[in-house]
Design an enzyme around this catalytic site. Sequence first.
Site, PDB file in Angstrom:
ATOM      1  CE  LYS A  61      -1.661  -0.960   3.670  1.00 23.69           C
ATOM      2  NZ  LYS A  61      -0.983  -2.138   4.503  1.00 23.69           N
ATOM      3  NE  ARG A  73      -3.670  -1.126  10.236  1.00 17.95           N
ATOM      4  CZ  ARG A  73      -3.085  -0.280   9.458  1.00 17.95           C
ATOM      5  NH1 ARG A  73      -2.662   0.921   8.898  1.00 17.95           N
ATOM      6  NH2 ARG A  73      -2.215  -1.320   9.583  1.00 17.95           N
ATOM      7  NE  ARG A 111       7.076  -3.282   6.599  1.00 14.33           N
ATOM      8  CZ  ARG A 111       5.833  -2.437   6.430  1.00 14.33           C
ATOM      9  NH1 ARG A 111       5.070  -2.077   5.336  1.00 14.33           N
ATOM     10  NH2 ARG A 111       5.298  -3.097   7.134  1.00 14.33           N
ATOM     11  NE  ARG A 154       6.488  -0.816  10.208  1.00 15.33           N
ATOM     12  CZ  ARG A 154       5.206  -0.209   9.426  1.00 15.33           C
ATOM     13  NH1 ARG A 154       4.550   0.086   8.430  1.00 15.33           N
ATOM     14  NH2 ARG A 154       3.886  -1.513  10.770  1.00 15.33           N
ATOM     15  NE  ARG A 208       1.822  -4.778  11.043  1.00 16.55           N
ATOM     16  CZ  ARG A 208       2.669  -4.335  10.958  1.00 16.55           C
ATOM     17  NH1 ARG A 208       3.742  -5.114  10.611  1.00 16.55           N
ATOM     18  NH2 ARG A 208       2.869  -3.245   9.806  1.00 16.55           N
TER      19      ARG A 208
HETATM   20  P1  ADP Z   1       1.551  -1.583   7.385  1.00 17.69           P
HETATM   21  O1  ADP Z   1       1.172   0.031   5.892  1.00 17.69           O
HETATM   22  O2  ADP Z   1       2.547  -2.736   7.623  1.00 17.69           O
HETATM   23  O3  ADP Z   1       0.013  -2.206   7.390  1.00 17.69           O
HETATM   24  P2  ADP Z   1       0.567   1.115   8.855  1.00 17.69           P
HETATM   25  O4  ADP Z   1       2.320   1.774   9.137  1.00 17.69           O
HETATM   26  O5  ADP Z   1      -0.015   1.328   8.573  1.00 17.69           O
HETATM   27  O6  ADP Z   1       1.885  -0.545   8.727  1.00 17.69           O
HETATM   28  O7  ADP Z   1       0.113   0.440  10.140  1.00 17.69           O
HETATM   29  C1  ADP Z   1       1.026   0.425  11.533  1.00 17.69           C
HETATM   30  C2  ADP Z   1       0.562   0.050  13.095  1.00 17.69           C
HETATM   31  O8  ADP Z   1      -0.089   1.457  13.318  1.00 17.69           O
HETATM   32  C3  ADP Z   1      -0.500  -0.795  12.529  1.00 17.69           C
HETATM   33  O9  ADP Z   1      -0.110  -2.089  13.355  1.00 17.69           O
HETATM   34  C4  ADP Z   1      -1.787   0.040  13.729  1.00 17.69           C
HETATM   35  O10 ADP Z   1      -1.425  -0.066  15.111  1.00 17.69           O
HETATM   36  C5  ADP Z   1      -1.097   1.690  13.750  1.00 17.69           C
HETATM   37  N1  ADP Z   1      -2.365   1.620  12.547  1.00 17.69           N
HETATM   38  C6  ADP Z   1      -1.660   2.404  11.620  1.00 17.69           C
HETATM   39  N2  ADP Z   1      -3.090   3.277  11.036  1.00 17.69           N
HETATM   40  C7  ADP Z   1      -4.154   2.930  12.132  1.00 17.69           C
HETATM   41  C8  ADP Z   1      -5.614   2.446  11.477  1.00 17.69           C
HETATM   42  N3  ADP Z   1      -6.098   3.273  10.968  1.00 17.69           N
HETATM   43  N4  ADP Z   1      -6.791   2.175  12.741  1.00 17.69           N
HETATM   44  C9  ADP Z   1      -5.967   1.810  14.198  1.00 17.69           C
HETATM   45  N5  ADP Z   1      -4.664   1.382  13.914  1.00 17.69           N
HETATM   46  C10 ADP Z   1      -3.618   2.057  13.215  1.00 17.69           C
HETATM   47  P1  ADP Z   2       2.465  -2.182   3.108  1.00 18.50           P
HETATM   48  O1  ADP Z   2       2.354  -0.072   3.326  1.00 18.50           O
HETATM   49  O2  ADP Z   2       0.822  -2.352   2.332  1.00 18.50           O
HETATM   50  O3  ADP Z   2       2.786  -2.517   4.735  1.00 18.50           O
HETATM   51  P2  ADP Z   2       4.894  -1.546   2.176  1.00 18.50           P
HETATM   52  O4  ADP Z   2       4.596  -0.496   0.569  1.00 18.50           O
HETATM   53  O5  ADP Z   2       5.562  -1.293   3.289  1.00 18.50           O
HETATM   54  O6  ADP Z   2       3.676  -2.214   2.473  1.00 18.50           O
HETATM   55  O7  ADP Z   2       5.290  -3.038   1.229  1.00 18.50           O
HETATM   56  C1  ADP Z   2       5.870  -4.008   2.332  1.00 18.50           C
HETATM   57  C2  ADP Z   2       7.444  -4.660   2.110  1.00 18.50           C
HETATM   58  O8  ADP Z   2       6.831  -5.187   0.292  1.00 18.50           O
HETATM   59  C3  ADP Z   2       7.992  -3.208   1.473  1.00 18.50           C
HETATM   60  O9  ADP Z   2       9.482  -4.230   1.605  1.00 18.50           O
HETATM   61  C4  ADP Z   2       8.388  -2.992   0.032  1.00 18.50           C
HETATM   62  O10 ADP Z   2      10.024  -2.102  -0.488  1.00 18.50           O
HETATM   63  C5  ADP Z   2       7.721  -4.327  -0.722  1.00 18.50           C
HETATM   64  N1  ADP Z   2       7.105  -4.586  -2.131  1.00 18.50           N
HETATM   65  C6  ADP Z   2       6.254  -3.261  -2.127  1.00 18.50           C
HETATM   66  N2  ADP Z   2       5.669  -3.720  -3.506  1.00 18.50           N
HETATM   67  C7  ADP Z   2       5.897  -4.921  -4.026  1.00 18.50           C
HETATM   68  C8  ADP Z   2       5.864  -5.969  -4.826  1.00 18.50           C
HETATM   69  N3  ADP Z   2       5.342  -5.527  -5.989  1.00 18.50           N
HETATM   70  N4  ADP Z   2       6.470  -6.826  -4.605  1.00 18.50           N
HETATM   71  C9  ADP Z   2       7.183  -7.165  -4.078  1.00 18.50           C
HETATM   72  N5  ADP Z   2       7.935  -6.251  -2.825  1.00 18.50           N
HETATM   73  C10 ADP Z   2       7.041  -5.294  -2.501  1.00 18.50           C
END
Ligand code: ADP
Ligand code: ADP
Length: 215
Positions: free
Chosen positions: A13, A88, A127, A160, A171
Site C-alpha cells: 500500500k 482499517r 522491509r 520496523r 497483524r
Molecule cells: P502496514 O503498512 O505494515 O500495514 P502501518 O504503518 O499502516 O503498517 O501501521 C502500523 C501500525 O499502526 C498498525 O499495526 C496499527 O497498530 C497502527 N495503525 C495504523 N493505522 C491505523 C488505523 N487506521 N487504525 C488503527 N491503527 C492503525
Molecule cells: P504496506 O504499506 O502495505 O505495509 P509496503 O509498501 O511497505 O506495504 O511494502 C511491504 C514490503 O514489500 C516493502 O519492503 C516493500 O519494499 C516491498 N514491496 C512493495 N511492493 C512490492 C511488490 N510489488 N513486489 C515485491 N515487494 C514489494
Amino acid sequence: MKIIMLGAPGAGKGTQAQMIASEKGIPHISTGDIFRANIKEGTDLGKEAKTYMDQGKLVPDELTVRILLDRVAKDDCKNGYVLDGFPRTIPQANVLDEELAKLNDHVDFAINVDVPDENIISRMSGRRACPKCGATYHVKHVPPKKEGICDKCGSELVLRDDDKPETVKKRLGVYHEQTQPLIEYYTGKGILRTVDGTVDPKDVYAAINEILAEV
Ligand code: ADP
Ligand code: ADP
Ligand code: ZN
C-alpha cells in the site's frame, strides 16, 4: 481525487501510495507514519499508540479518527489525497464517509492490493523503512541505490519494531478480522477495485493508473 489503499500489512500500500502521490501531486497520508513520527518525538499520542502497535493491535478508533480528520483538514488536501492504512475498521470508514458527506464530497476509489498471506511474512522481514521521510524498500525486491541508505533523503534505513515475524502474524490476524470487511463495504458502494499485488511494483502501479483514469 480521494483514494483509499486497502490490503494486508505488507501488501505494498505504502509503495503504491507514494507513487500515486508523486504522479498525481496529492499528499500521501499514512496513519502508521503519523504514529511513528509521534513515537519518535515522544508525544503523548505516540506513547499511547506505541502500546498497541508493539502488540500488533490497532490503535483505538477514536484516537485514530481524530488524527486523520485533523490531517485531511489541512490546506494541502484541497485537491485530494491518498490514504494508506486508513480506514482499517468499519467505524473508521463510516466516520470518513460522514465527514466527507458534510462537505458534499466522497471517496473516489478504494484500491485493494491483493497479496496472499504466504507472501507477506517474507516481504516484511526484508522491509526497510526510512524513519525520516517514510519511504519503504525491500532488501531483495526494492533495494535502495546504496545499501541501508534512503534514496530520497539520505537517512539510514531501519527495520520496523513491528515487522518481527510473531508481530506480523498477529497483524495479519487483525487484518482479516477487522480490516478485510472493508472490501465488502466499498464493494457495496461501487468504488472497490482490486489489483494483483504480487507482480513487480511498477506493474502494480500501471494497473492502478488505469483505474484512476476512470474518473
Ligand atoms: P502496514 O503498512 O505494515 O500495514 P502501518 O504503518 O499502516 O503498517 O501501521 C502500523 C501500525 O499502526 C498498525 O499495526 C496499527 O497498530 C497502527 N495503525 C495504523 N493505522 C491505523 C488505523 N487506521 N487504525 C488503527 N491503527 C492503525
Ligand atoms: P504496506 O504499506 O502495505 O505495509 P509496503 O509498501 O511497505 O506495504 O511494502 C511491504 C514490503 O514489500 C516493502 O519492503 C516493500 O519494499 C516491498 N514491496 C512493495 N511492493 C512490492 C511488490 N510489488 N513486489 C515485491 N515487494 C514489494
Ligand atoms: Zn528518506
